[in-house]
Write an enzyme that holds these catalytic residues in place. Structure first.
Site, PDB file in Angstrom:
ATOM      1  N   HIS A  20      64.223  28.179  34.479  1.00 49.47           N
ATOM      2  CA  HIS A  20      63.977  29.592  34.721  1.00 49.47           C
ATOM      3  C   HIS A  20      63.541  30.285  33.432  1.00 49.47           C
ATOM      4  O   HIS A  20      64.180  30.130  32.396  1.00 49.47           O
ATOM      5  CB  HIS A  20      65.241  30.242  35.292  1.00 49.47           C
ATOM      6  CG  HIS A  20      65.039  31.639  35.732  1.00 49.47           C
ATOM      7  ND1 HIS A  20      65.984  32.610  35.510  1.00 49.47           N
ATOM      8  CD2 HIS A  20      64.009  32.251  36.370  1.00 49.47           C
ATOM      9  CE1 HIS A  20      65.557  33.754  36.008  1.00 49.47           C
ATOM     10  NE2 HIS A  20      64.354  33.560  36.524  1.00 49.47           N
ATOM     11  N   TYR A 120      38.118  35.298  28.388  1.00 47.24           N
ATOM     12  CA  TYR A 120      39.473  35.777  28.704  1.00 47.24           C
ATOM     13  C   TYR A 120      40.062  35.182  29.980  1.00 47.24           C
ATOM     14  O   TYR A 120      40.926  35.782  30.608  1.00 47.24           O
ATOM     15  CB  TYR A 120      39.500  37.309  28.756  1.00 47.24           C
ATOM     16  CG  TYR A 120      38.961  37.925  27.499  1.00 47.24           C
ATOM     17  CD1 TYR A 120      39.654  37.837  26.305  1.00 47.24           C
ATOM     18  CD2 TYR A 120      37.720  38.565  27.490  1.00 47.24           C
ATOM     19  CE1 TYR A 120      39.143  38.375  25.135  1.00 47.24           C
ATOM     20  CE2 TYR A 120      37.201  39.117  26.321  1.00 47.24           C
ATOM     21  CZ  TYR A 120      37.923  39.007  25.155  1.00 47.24           C
ATOM     22  OH  TYR A 120      37.422  39.527  23.990  1.00 47.24           O
ATOM     23  N   ALA A 121      39.639  33.990  30.353  1.00 45.36           N
ATOM     24  CA  ALA A 121      40.174  33.319  31.540  1.00 45.36           C
ATOM     25  C   ALA A 121      41.407  32.508  31.126  1.00 45.36           C
ATOM     26  O   ALA A 121      41.378  31.277  31.052  1.00 45.36           O
ATOM     27  CB  ALA A 121      39.116  32.438  32.179  1.00 45.36           C
TER      28      ALA A 121
END
Length: 132
Positions: A20, A120-121
Site C-alpha cells: 500500500h 510529458y507522457a
C-alpha cells in the site's frame, strides 16, 4: 506459462511485491530514470509500446488508489491527458510540475520506459489495496 494479466516478468514481479502506497512510474522514452531505481525498458522504437497501451495493461493488473502527472501534460499533450483520465476511470489525479514529477521518480519501486515519443507522457501510480 502465465495466461492473463501482465506477461512481462519484471513488471509482474514489481507489482506483486508492491505494498500500500508504493509507487511505480510509466514513462515516455525521454524520461530520465535515476540510477538507484529499477529500470524496466520496454522501448523498441519510437511509439512502441505506447504509454497508453502500457498504462492500460498495468491498470488491469494493479490496484491503484491515486496517480500523479505533470501539469504540462494537461497543456501540451491534451490527447494523452484525455485518454489517461479515461483509463484511470475516476482514480484521483494529482498534478505537479514536470520537474517535481522527475524528483518523485526517486521514490518509485520501478520505472517502466515505453517507446512513447510525445511530450510529458509520464505517470506515477500509487498502489492501493483491493480489500477495505
Amino acid at each position: 506459462m502465465k495466461r492473463n494479466g501482465i506477461l512481462n516478468s519484471e513488471i509482474a514481479a514489481v507489482i506483486a511485491r508492491m505494498g500500500h502506497t508504493d509507487c511505480i512510474v510509466i514513462g515516455d522514452c525521454g524520461l530520465p530514470i535515476p540510477d538507484s531505481v529499477k529500470r524496466i525498458d520496454l522501448a523498441v522504437k519510437p511509439g512502441l509500446p505506447s504509454y497508453l497501451d502500457t498504462l492500460e495493461a498495468v491498470l488491469a493488473d494493479m490496484e491503484v488508489e491515486s496517480a500523479i502527472i505533470a501539469t504540462e501534460m494537461t497543456e501540451q499533450n491534451v490527447p494523452v491527458y484525455d485518454s489517461t483520465k479515461m483509463l484511470l476511470n475516476g482514480i484521483p489525479i494529482k498534478q505537479v510540475s514536470h520537474e517535481e514529477l522527475k524528483r518523485l521518480t526517486l521514490q518509485a519501486k520501478a520505472v517502466i520506459r515505453t517507446g512513447e515519443a510525445t511530450p510529458y507522457a509520464n505517470i506515477i501510480l500509487q498502489s492501493g489495496v483491493f480489500f477495505k
